[in-house]
Scaffold this active site. Structure first.
Site, mmCIF file in Angstrom:
data_model
loop_
_atom_site.group_PDB
_atom_site.id
_atom_site.type_symbol
_atom_site.label_atom_id
_atom_site.label_comp_id
_atom_site.label_asym_id
_atom_site.label_seq_id
_atom_site.Cartn_x
_atom_site.Cartn_y
_atom_site.Cartn_z
ATOM 1 N N HIS A 164 -57.232 -10.321 46.315
ATOM 2 C CA HIS A 164 -57.895 -9.296 47.108
ATOM 3 C C HIS A 164 -57.399 -7.905 46.720
ATOM 4 O O HIS A 164 -58.197 -6.985 46.540
ATOM 5 C CB HIS A 164 -57.649 -9.530 48.603
ATOM 6 C CG HIS A 164 -58.511 -10.606 49.198
ATOM 7 N ND1 HIS A 164 -59.074 -11.597 48.436
ATOM 8 C CD2 HIS A 164 -58.908 -10.834 50.482
ATOM 9 C CE1 HIS A 164 -59.780 -12.405 49.219
ATOM 10 N NE2 HIS A 164 -59.700 -11.957 50.467
ATOM 11 N N HIS A 223 -50.088 -12.300 52.340
ATOM 12 C CA HIS A 223 -49.291 -12.264 51.111
ATOM 13 C C HIS A 223 -47.919 -11.617 51.298
ATOM 14 O O HIS A 223 -47.681 -10.850 52.224
ATOM 15 C CB HIS A 223 -50.043 -11.532 49.988
ATOM 16 C CG HIS A 223 -51.241 -12.269 49.479
ATOM 17 N ND1 HIS A 223 -51.150 -13.314 48.595
ATOM 18 C CD2 HIS A 223 -52.571 -12.092 49.738
ATOM 19 C CE1 HIS A 223 -52.367 -13.753 48.318
ATOM 20 N NE2 HIS A 223 -53.243 -13.040 49.008
#
Length: 271
Positions: A164, A223
């Site tokens: 992303h 993340h």
């Protein structure tokens, strides 16, 4: 139409002197740093955006390159053709060749997207291990990929570079580079072509806002810091290597017409 025109005029004003193009890379880096700090400090409130099934993630981010590709394609084609004819006084054939050259930018972007996402998957599979709730006495199975692990309801633990952060940063930077052509392109405001270009431009600007917002959500909810930082650095490197280096060379897709790099002071913004 009047609302669209006012919206387009306001958004175009933000492109004057390349302010957005200059500041956006630094903004993205700042978002990763500050977002990660907030995430690690548990200062982020719970919102629907931390659910991976939220509509923006499902219907936009998961197909981010498709949205970027199919909106940039007509925008690049129409603005390049118009610029080649009105500013450079090219004929139809030479203008079409110029359009095809500039559209190859999207092929380069597609190759970058494909190769980088494939590399991320390879690294995650190479560095990961699978944890499953197998029965006692059963031999422990070795899993080669994340997909095999998930098929057995396991949890894969590997180094997952943030796709992303990579893709959203690259798409946002690519869009602001391409829409900068409007700084020098003058079109009759009463023409249908102006409405078409303005509609595409406004759509691309709102798409960029979605990309930056979802980039922020990734930074604060998902993340590890190293995974996000590496993802955005790869996205910035892909943008810099193309628009700041390769596209300045003769044998390349070239910069958006009139081929003025960001460092140049020769801006003639037309309102």
């Amino acid at each position: 139409m009047e609302r669209l025109e006012r919206c387009g005029r306001g958004l175009r004003a933000g492109l004057a002197a390349g302010r957005v193009r200059y500041r956006l890379p630094w903004l993205l880096l700042a978002i990763v740093l500050l977002g990660s700090a907030l995430k690690d400090s548990d200062l982020v409130p719970e919102t629907p955006m931390q659910n991976k099934r939220n509509p923006l993630n499902v219907y936009f981010v998961k197909v981010a390159w498709a949205w970027t590709f199919w909106l940039l394609l007509p925008f690049i084609a129409v603005t390049t053709y118009q610029f080649a004819k009105s500013k450079f006084l090219y004929g139809p054939t030479k203008s079409i060749l110029m359009v095809l050259r500039r559209l190859s930018t999207l092929l380069v972007g597609s190759a970058i997207w494909y190769l980088c996402t494939g590399l991320f998957i390879y690294i995650e599979n190479l560095t990961g291990t699978c944890s499953t709730s197998g029965r006692l006495g059963e031999p422990r199975r070795l899993y080669a990929t994340k997909q095999e692990c998930h098929q057995d309801s396991g949890v894969w633990d590997g180094f997952d570079i943030s796709g992303h952060c990579f893709l959203l940063s690259y798409c946002a930077l690519m869009i602001v580079e391409e829409v900068a052509v409007l700084e020098s392109l003058s079109i009759d405001q009463n023409s249908k072509l102006h409405v078409v270009i303005n509609s595409l431009f406004v759509s691309l600007c709102f798409l960029t806002m979605i990309w930056v917002f979802m980039f922020l959500c990734t930074a604060v909810y998902f993340h590890d810091f190293s995974q996000k930082l590496l993802g955005v650095l790869i996205g910035l490197s892909a943008w810099y290597g193309t628009y700041r280096f390769w596209y300045l060379k003769p044998f390349s897709p070239g910069l958006p017409l009139p081929n003025i790099p960001l460092s140049s002071k020769k801006y003639s913004y037309s309102r």
